[in-house]
Scaffold this motif. Structure first.
Motif, PDB file in Angstrom:
ATOM      1  N   ARG A   1       0.864  -1.112   0.010  1.00 32.89           N
ATOM      2  CA  ARG A   1      -0.028  -0.031   0.047  1.00 32.89           C
ATOM      3  C   ARG A   1       0.837   1.099  -0.136  1.00 32.89           C
ATOM      4  NH1 ARG A   1      -3.210   0.340   5.151  1.00 32.89           N
ATOM      5  NH2 ARG A   1      -1.332   1.626   5.812  1.00 32.89           N
ATOM      6  N   TYR A   2       0.817   2.152  -1.088  1.00 31.66           N
ATOM      7  CA  TYR A   2       1.406   3.289  -1.168  1.00 31.66           C
ATOM      8  C   TYR A   2       0.972   4.332  -0.475  1.00 31.66           C
ATOM      9  CZ  TYR A   2       2.987   0.233  -4.767  1.00 31.66           C
ATOM     10  OH  TYR A   2       3.422  -0.831  -5.854  1.00 31.66           O
ATOM     11  N   GLU A   3       1.772   5.056   0.742  1.00 34.01           N
ATOM     12  CA  GLU A   3       1.340   5.945   1.486  1.00 34.01           C
ATOM     13  C   GLU A   3       2.005   7.274   1.104  1.00 34.01           C
ATOM     14  OE1 GLU A   3      -0.955   6.096   4.107  1.00 34.01           O
ATOM     15  OE2 GLU A   3      -1.119   3.923   3.751  1.00 34.01           O
ATOM     16  N   HIS A   4       1.424   8.157   0.996  1.00 33.08           N
ATOM     17  CA  HIS A   4       1.720   9.571   0.532  1.00 33.08           C
ATOM     18  C   HIS A   4       1.632  10.580   1.851  1.00 33.08           C
ATOM     19  CE1 HIS A   4       2.991   8.167  -3.025  1.00 33.08           C
ATOM     20  NE2 HIS A   4       1.857   7.522  -3.479  1.00 33.08           N
ATOM     21  N   SER A   5       0.832  10.011   2.769  1.00 34.55           N
ATOM     22  CA  SER A   5       0.351  11.185   3.839  1.00 34.55           C
ATOM     23  C   SER A   5       1.551  11.277   4.766  1.00 34.55           C
ATOM     24  CB  SER A   5      -0.745  10.372   4.375  1.00 34.55           C
ATOM     25  OG  SER A   5      -0.436   9.100   5.123  1.00 34.55           O
ATOM     26  N   GLY A   6       2.766  10.489   4.853  1.00 32.62           N
ATOM     27  CA  GLY A   6       3.636  10.798   5.771  1.00 32.62           C
ATOM     28  C   GLY A   6       3.601   9.829   6.994  1.00 32.62           C
TER      29      GLY A   6
ATOM     30  N   PRO B   1       9.653   4.241   5.115  1.00 27.54           N
ATOM     31  CA  PRO B   1       9.408   5.602   4.772  1.00 27.54           C
ATOM     32  C   PRO B   1      10.117   6.215   3.669  1.00 27.54           C
ATOM     33  CG  PRO B   1      10.595   4.872   6.612  1.00 27.54           C
ATOM     34  CD  PRO B   1      10.398   3.792   6.290  1.00 27.54           C
ATOM     35  N   GLU B   2      11.406   5.380   3.264  1.00 29.55           N
ATOM     36  CA  GLU B   2      11.863   6.030   2.166  1.00 29.55           C
ATOM     37  C   GLU B   2      11.208   5.963   0.681  1.00 29.55           C
ATOM     38  OE1 GLU B   2      15.228   7.409   1.860  1.00 29.55           O
ATOM     39  OE2 GLU B   2      15.071   7.768   3.926  1.00 29.55           O
ATOM     40  N   ASP B   3      10.437   4.996   0.837  1.00 24.95           N
ATOM     41  CA  ASP B   3       9.725   4.625  -0.466  1.00 24.95           C
ATOM     42  C   ASP B   3       8.089   4.853  -0.388  1.00 24.95           C
ATOM     43  OD1 ASP B   3      11.889   3.719  -1.779  1.00 24.95           O
ATOM     44  OD2 ASP B   3      11.703   1.648  -1.195  1.00 24.95           O
TER      45      ASP B   3
END
Length: 81
Positions: A10-15, A36-38
């Motif tokens: 699951r790709y997380e862009h929320s931080g 977190p790096e990805d």
């Protein structure tokens, strides 16, 4: 037939990712980590097949961006290899 192992991404862009909810319907969350790096949450899930694992994850409110069959190289204690 024993359950198969799957890697769910699951790709997380929320931080700050949320922890995955427990799964039901015969699928079992084995482990989950945040990379977190990805911006990725990677969950290892055992279940009878890909369709079953996807349905259980979606029922638990997970977004499934990618699901792949996986294989243990070094399994945690108490996990079927």
């Amino acid at each position: 037939m024993p359950d198969e192992l799957f890697a769910l991404e699951r790709y997380e862009h929320s931080g700050t990712p949320t922890a995955p909810c427990p799964l039901t319907s015969g699928a079992r969350l084995v482990a989950a980590v945040h990379l977190p790096e990805d911006d990725v949450v990677l969950a290892l899930v055992e279940g009878p097949d890909e369709a079953h694992v996807t349905a259980a994850a979606q029922a638990a409110g997970w977004r499934v961006d990618r699901l792949l069959p996986a294989r243990w190289l070094a399994a945690p204690r108490g996990t079927a290899e």
